[in-house]
Design a protein around this motif. Structure first.
Motif: not given
Length: 462
Positions: A263-267, A338-351
């Protein structure tokens, strides 16, 4: 106290057409009596906008507290209900409500107020401008609120910062069977890794270097897998620890398909050390290392589009989200977990950063909302087997100036710089339109070669 549904009003979208009042009259009055409308739209001559008088279903309703007969009470469904048997027509409730949400009806001979039409408010359905919205996200807050908060109380975030909101809600859902990595930045800076020998988190947490967050999580996840134990390897990192200094290990883990939720918290900057610019900092923005003066006019490069870079890696799941649209965030966090159980999951949050971006602490969510409504922050998700999907309409954005004018870091922009940002926002939106229109079988290599170069050459001419 549990959260409950509410009717939200956006004055900027209201044109005073009165369709909401007409719909309410039809729903509440067989005779078409205008006095039966539970919602009233009125012109605010000082502000130049339309305002609304309607019951807000307050958490601590003043109308109920001043009622001597206990004829008004807030129920478990969130509605402040009126009891005809108890009412003595003293009308103190109408004086107690500062929103004009309850009024006396001569035709009925008693007060009337909004009851949200049993969960299907007719005023909202009749509003074609989007000025009225039935916000029904409360069930999500209530469901997630029952989960254990895995960060301890008293974290030292800046006033108004929404990063703590992101941290707590994310870890609530991911759960206690987690190993957490928080590289240098605002997240460990507010005490999440602890201080004075005390942990700030209720799960195993470590403080890697900016350069090796993903690689350390890779080793931890693989070691647990060898032992036959299933854990979630979670990173909560800033944009510097993800897209700049930490990109080499992030890229490597994504390319290998490691089972990590990142999880990327992008400020848009290195805010924990003085608001220096990062690769995610917007063109024209003031930072401590892109000052504004006689010659300097802020950052001279466009922001790096890290979510799209991650998509090119062919990750199992990639998505962008915003704290101004929490239902969307919740759904994407579920999918990423759920996806991280199968492979790489990336979530980008605008902060949005209250201190580094220079805006009042109370405006954080409004800044986040305007970023999305102007297409400055685009919400989408990518699944490796389905391709890219837009999370909301991007064809009718508000002018980007509505977002820029909220932030002190853009106060110095001239017309040419503002136009540059508007062109860049439009180009990024077009990239997503093109990608969303492609079939997954077309392949990412085709996307990279045929779409992105045309979209990003708006300034170089190359």
């Amino acid at each position: 106290m549990s959260a409950t549904p509410t009717i939200a009003f956006d004055a900027a979208r209201c044109d005073g057409c009165g369709d909401c009042m007409k719909a309410c009259i039809r729903a509440k009055s067989a005779e078409g009596d205008a006095a039966q409308s539970r919602i009233r739209i009125a012109r605010d001559d000082d502000g130049g906008r339309w305002g609304v008088a309607q019951c807000r279903q307050c958490g601590d309703p003043r109308c109920a507290s001043v009622c001597p007969a206990a004829a008004l009470a807030k129920g478990d469904d969130g509605i402040v209900a009126w009891d005809a048997e108890r009412c003595v027509n003293c009308l103190l409730c109408t004086a107690g409500c500062i929103y004009g949400g309850i009024a006396f009806s001569p035709a009925e001979g008693h007060v009337v107020k909004c009851d949200q039409c049993a969960g299907a408010p007719q005023c909202v359905s009749a509003c074609t401008r989007g000025a009225l919205r039935y916000v029904n996200a409360a069930k999500l807050y209530n469901r997630w609120g029952e989960l254990e908060d895995l960060f301890v109380p008293g974290l030292g975030g800046c006033q108004g910062c929404n990063t703590e909101l992101i941290m707590r809600h994310t870890l609530r859902r991911v759960g206690p069977n987690t190993v957490l990595a928080t590289p240098p930045g605002c997240i460990p800076g507010m005490g999440s890794v602890g201080y004075n020998g005390m942990l700030g988190c209720k799960v195993p947490v470590f403080h890697p270097l900016l350069t090796n967050t993903a690689s350390m999580l890779t080793g931890i996840r693989r070691q647990y897998r060898r032992k036959g134990r299933k854990v979630t390897a979670l990173a909560l990192a800033g944009d510097g620890g993800a897209g700049d200094v930490g990109f080499q290990s992030l890229s490597g883990a994504a390319e290998r398909g490691e089972q990590i939720l990142f999880v990327c918290v992008d400020n848009e900057g290195y805010m924990n050390t003085g608001a220096q610019r990062s690769g995610s900092t917007t063109y024209g923005a003031w930072t401590a290392t892109t000052p504004v003066g006689e010659t300097g006019r802020g950052k001279t490069q466009d922001a790096k589009n890290l979510p799209l870079l991650m998509m090119w890696h062919g990750c199992e799941y990639v998505a962008t989200a915003s704290t101004a649209f929490m239902e969307d965030f919740y759904a994407k966090l579920e999918a990423a977990l759920d996806a991280s159980e199968r492979g790489f999951a990336y979530l980008h949050l605008y902060s949005p950063c209250t201190s580094g971006w220079r805006f009042p602490s109370a405006s954080n969510i409004e800044v986040a909302r305007k970023a999305v409504e102007t297409n400055f922050a685009l919400l989408w998700e990518y699944r490796r087997d389905r391709g890219l999907r837009l999370s909301r309409d991007i064809d009718h954005p508000a002018p980007v100036t509505e977002y820029l004018e909220l932030l002190g870091k853009f106060r110095h922009l001239d017309a040419a710089q503002t136009a540059h940002i508007q062109r860049h926002v439009a180009a990024q939106a077009q990239v997503l339109r093109d990608l969303a229109g492609m079939h997954p079988d077309d392949g990412l290599s085709h996307c990279c070669s045929s779409i992105v170069p045309q979209a990003v050459r708006h300034e170089t001419g190359g």
